[in-house]
Design a protein around this motif. Structure first.
Motif, short mmCIF file in Angstrom:
data_model
loop_
_atom_site.label_atom_id
_atom_site.label_comp_id
_atom_site.label_asym_id
_atom_site.label_seq_id
_atom_site.Cartn_x
_atom_site.Cartn_y
_atom_site.Cartn_z
N GLY A 1 32.83 -50.03 2.74
CA GLY A 1 33.86 -51.04 2.94
C GLY A 1 34.84 -51.11 1.77
O GLY A 1 34.50 -50.78 0.63
N MET A 2 36.03 -51.54 2.06
CA MET A 2 37.10 -51.63 1.06
C MET A 2 37.14 -53.04 0.49
O MET A 2 37.54 -53.98 1.18
CB MET A 2 38.44 -51.28 1.71
N PRO A 3 36.71 -53.24 -0.77
CA PRO A 3 36.75 -54.59 -1.35
C PRO A 3 38.15 -55.17 -1.33
O PRO A 3 39.14 -54.47 -1.53
CB PRO A 3 36.26 -54.35 -2.78
N ARG A 4 38.23 -56.48 -1.13
CA ARG A 4 39.52 -57.13 -0.94
C ARG A 4 40.09 -57.72 -2.23
O ARG A 4 41.22 -58.21 -2.22
CB ARG A 4 39.41 -58.22 0.13
N THR A 5 39.32 -57.72 -3.30
CA THR A 5 39.86 -58.18 -4.57
C THR A 5 39.77 -57.04 -5.57
O THR A 5 38.90 -56.17 -5.48
CB THR A 5 39.08 -59.39 -5.12
N ALA A 6 40.67 -57.07 -6.54
CA ALA A 6 40.69 -56.00 -7.54
C ALA A 6 39.40 -55.98 -8.34
O ALA A 6 38.86 -54.90 -8.64
CB ALA A 6 41.89 -56.19 -8.47
N GLU A 7 38.88 -57.15 -8.70
CA GLU A 7 37.65 -57.19 -9.50
C GLU A 7 36.49 -56.54 -8.77
O GLU A 7 35.75 -55.72 -9.35
CB GLU A 7 37.31 -58.64 -9.85
N ASN B 1 34.55 -52.95 -9.81
CA ASN B 1 33.11 -52.91 -10.03
C ASN B 1 32.43 -51.92 -9.09
O ASN B 1 31.54 -51.16 -9.50
CB ASN B 1 32.50 -54.30 -9.85
N ARG B 2 32.86 -51.91 -7.82
CA ARG B 2 32.23 -51.00 -6.87
C ARG B 2 32.52 -49.54 -7.20
O ARG B 2 31.63 -48.70 -7.19
CB ARG B 2 32.67 -51.31 -5.44
N LEU B 3 33.76 -49.25 -7.52
CA LEU B 3 34.10 -47.86 -7.83
C LEU B 3 33.40 -47.38 -9.09
O LEU B 3 32.92 -46.24 -9.16
CB LEU B 3 35.62 -47.71 -7.98
N LEU C 1 46.49 -53.90 5.28
CA LEU C 1 45.99 -52.71 4.63
C LEU C 1 47.03 -52.12 3.68
O LEU C 1 46.70 -51.64 2.59
CB LEU C 1 45.58 -51.66 5.67
N LEU C 2 48.29 -52.17 4.08
CA LEU C 2 49.36 -51.70 3.19
C LEU C 2 49.37 -52.50 1.89
O LEU C 2 49.50 -51.93 0.79
CB LEU C 2 50.71 -51.81 3.90
N ALA C 3 49.22 -53.80 1.99
CA ALA C 3 49.15 -54.63 0.78
C ALA C 3 47.93 -54.28 -0.07
O ALA C 3 48.00 -54.27 -1.31
CB ALA C 3 49.12 -56.11 1.16
N ARG C 4 46.82 -53.97 0.59
CA ARG C 4 45.62 -53.58 -0.14
C ARG C 4 45.83 -52.26 -0.89
O ARG C 4 45.41 -52.11 -2.04
CB ARG C 4 44.45 -53.44 0.84
N LEU C 5 46.52 -51.31 -0.28
CA LEU C 5 46.81 -50.05 -0.97
C LEU C 5 47.64 -50.29 -2.23
O LEU C 5 47.42 -49.66 -3.27
CB LEU C 5 47.55 -49.10 -0.03
N GLN C 6 48.58 -51.19 -2.14
CA GLN C 6 49.43 -51.50 -3.29
C GLN C 6 48.62 -52.16 -4.40
O GLN C 6 48.86 -51.92 -5.59
CB GLN C 6 50.59 -52.39 -2.84
N MET C 7 47.64 -52.99 -4.02
CA MET C 7 46.76 -53.60 -5.01
C MET C 7 45.95 -52.54 -5.75
O MET C 7 45.78 -52.59 -6.98
CB MET C 7 45.82 -54.61 -4.36
N TYR C 8 45.46 -51.56 -5.01
CA TYR C 8 44.70 -50.48 -5.65
C TYR C 8 45.61 -49.70 -6.61
O TYR C 8 45.19 -49.33 -7.71
CB TYR C 8 44.09 -49.55 -4.59
N ARG C 9 46.84 -49.46 -6.19
CA ARG C 9 47.78 -48.73 -7.06
C ARG C 9 48.06 -49.50 -8.34
O ARG C 9 48.03 -48.92 -9.45
CB ARG C 9 49.09 -48.51 -6.30
N ASP C 10 48.29 -50.79 -8.23
CA ASP C 10 48.75 -51.57 -9.37
C ASP C 10 47.63 -52.09 -10.26
O ASP C 10 47.81 -52.20 -11.49
CB ASP C 10 49.57 -52.77 -8.88
N GLU C 11 46.46 -52.40 -9.66
CA GLU C 11 45.42 -53.07 -10.43
C GLU C 11 44.12 -52.27 -10.55
O GLU C 11 43.48 -52.29 -11.62
CB GLU C 11 45.12 -54.43 -9.80
N VAL C 12 43.73 -51.60 -9.47
CA VAL C 12 42.40 -50.98 -9.46
C VAL C 12 42.41 -49.61 -10.15
O VAL C 12 41.61 -49.37 -11.09
CB VAL C 12 41.88 -50.85 -8.01
N PHE C 13 43.27 -48.72 -9.71
CA PHE C 13 43.25 -47.37 -10.26
C PHE C 13 43.53 -47.33 -11.76
O PHE C 13 42.88 -46.58 -12.49
CB PHE C 13 44.21 -46.48 -9.49
N PRO C 14 44.48 -48.13 -12.29
CA PRO C 14 44.66 -48.13 -13.75
C PRO C 14 43.41 -48.55 -14.50
O PRO C 14 43.12 -48.04 -15.59
CB PRO C 14 45.80 -49.13 -13.97
N ALA C 15 42.62 -49.48 -13.92
CA ALA C 15 41.42 -49.96 -14.61
C ALA C 15 40.29 -48.94 -14.57
O ALA C 15 39.58 -48.75 -15.57
CB ALA C 15 40.96 -51.28 -13.98
#
Length: 285
Positions: A234-240, A244-246, A268-282
Motif C-alpha cells: 500500500g501507498m502511505p498517505r503521509t510523508a512521515e 519510514n516504510r521505504l 493519486l496525482l497529489a500523492r505523487l507530488q508529495m513523494y517528489r517533494d517530501e519523501v524521495f529527498p528524505a
C-alpha cells in the motif's frame, strides 16, 4: 531501492487521460517504474477466493478493467525513461508465444524498459471463460517460461513438452534486453521459490512484512548474486509514514517496491507530488 507505482486500471481511472497523465507524472516525480495488474474478463458471480485481502477484490465487474500489456504499450509511447512492469501477469491464461511476442515488442519499442512479474492466477471462472485449463496451471507456467526464454534469446527454435509442442519457428525481432525482460516470480512458499531457482530473475511478493522479507532476501542470496526482491504494498498517505516504510523495506533487503493505491486519479496525482517533494529527498540522504 527502486520505487514504482501502480497505474489506475478500473473505475474512474480507466481512461486515457488518467493513465497517461499519471504515468508521466510518476516519471517526472522520480518514480523508477509504473505497473499494471492483469485481468481480461471478470465474472459477475464468482466462488473463487481472492487471496490477497479478506474483504474481496478492490474492484467490481461493472468497474471495467483495462488490459495491462496494452496499457504498457500506450505508456511506453508517452514516456521516455520510466520502467514498465506487470504485477502480476497471469501467464497460464495466455499462449506463451503470444506473450513472448508482445513483451518483445514492448521492450523493443520502449528501448528496454519492460519487466514482467508473472503468476499462476487464482480465479477459476476467468480461466473457464477464456477456455484455459485451471488445473495444472503451475506446470503449464513452467513450460511457458521456458518457451518465452527461448523466444527472447534464440528467436528461432522448436519446443516439445507436456503441454506445448511445435516445430521450429521464428519469433523475431529479439527484445532489446539481451536475455529478454527480467522475469519475477509471484507467489509465496516452496513452489514459487522453486520457480525462482529454476527460471526467475527475482521474487515479486505482496505486503510489507519486514521479517518475512528479510528471510526472503536471505533465501535469494543463497541462490547467488543478482536475484531481485520486489514487493507490492500500500501507498502511505503521509510523508512521515512513507519515509519510514521505504527505509524499513530497504533495510529488509528489498530491491524494488511497487506502491498501490485505490485513490481517485486526482488524489493519486497529489500523492505523487508529495513523494517528489517530501519523501524521495528524505530517503535518498
Amino acid at each position: 531501492m527502486r520505487v514504482g507505482v501502480h497505474l489506475p486500471q478500473w473505475g474512474a481511472g480507466a481512461n486515457r487521460s488518467a493513465v497517461i497523465d499519471l504515468a508521466q507524472a510518476a516519471e517526472e516525480s522520480g518514480f523508477d517504474s509504473v505497473w499494471v495488474a492483469d485481468h481480461i474478463v471478470l465474472p459477475v458471480e464468482s466462488n473463487s477466493d481472492y487471496p490477497y485481502r479478506g474483504s474481496g477484490t478492490p474492484f467490481a465487474p461493472e468497474d471495467g478493467f483495462l488490459e495491462g500489456l496494452t496499457m504498457l504499450a500506450a505508456v511506453a509511447g508517452a514516456t521516455t525513461k520510466v520502467g514498465l512492469g506487470t504485477s502480476v501477469l497471469v501467464l497460464p491464461m495466455r499462449h506463451p508465444l503470444e506473450v513472448a511476442k508482445i513483451a518483445s515488442t514492448i521492450d523493443l519499442l520502449s528501448d528496454g524498459r519492460l519487466q514482467l512479474a508473472v503468476g499462476a492466477g487464482w480465479m477459476r471462472e476467468e480461466f473457464d471463460a477464456l477456455d484455459q485449463r485451471f488445473d495444472a496451471r503451475g506446470r503449464r507456467m513452467d513450460e511457458q517460461i521456458e518457451i518465452m526464454r527461448l523466444a527472447w534469446t534464440k528467436g528461432i527454435f522448436a519446443y516439445s513438452g507436456e503441454f506445448y509442442d511445435f516445430p521450429e519457428l521464428a519469433c523475431l525481432p529479439l527484445p532489446v534486453q539481451p536475455s529478454g525482460p527480467p522475469l519475477l516470480i509471484g507467489g509465496l512458499g516452496p513452489t514459487a521459490f522453486r520457480r525462482i531457482k529454476r527460471h526467475g530473475d527475482g521474487w515479486q511478493v505482496l505486503g510489507a512484512d519486514f521479517d518475512a522479507l528479510t528471510e526472503m532476501r536471505t533465501r535469494l542470496d543463497e541462490l547467488g548474486p543478482g536475484k531481485i526482491l520486489s514487493t507490492s504494498t500500500g501507498m502511505p498517505r503521509t510523508a512521515e509514514k512513507a519515509i519510514n516504510r521505504l527505509r524499513s523495506l530497504a533495510a529488509a533487503g528489498v530491491d524494488q517496491v511497487v506502491l498501490n493505491s485505490i485513490e481517485t486519479p486526482a488524489d493519486l496525482l497529489a500523492r505523487l507530488q508529495m513523494y517528489r517533494d517530501e519523501v524521495f529527498p528524505a530517503v535518498s540522504t
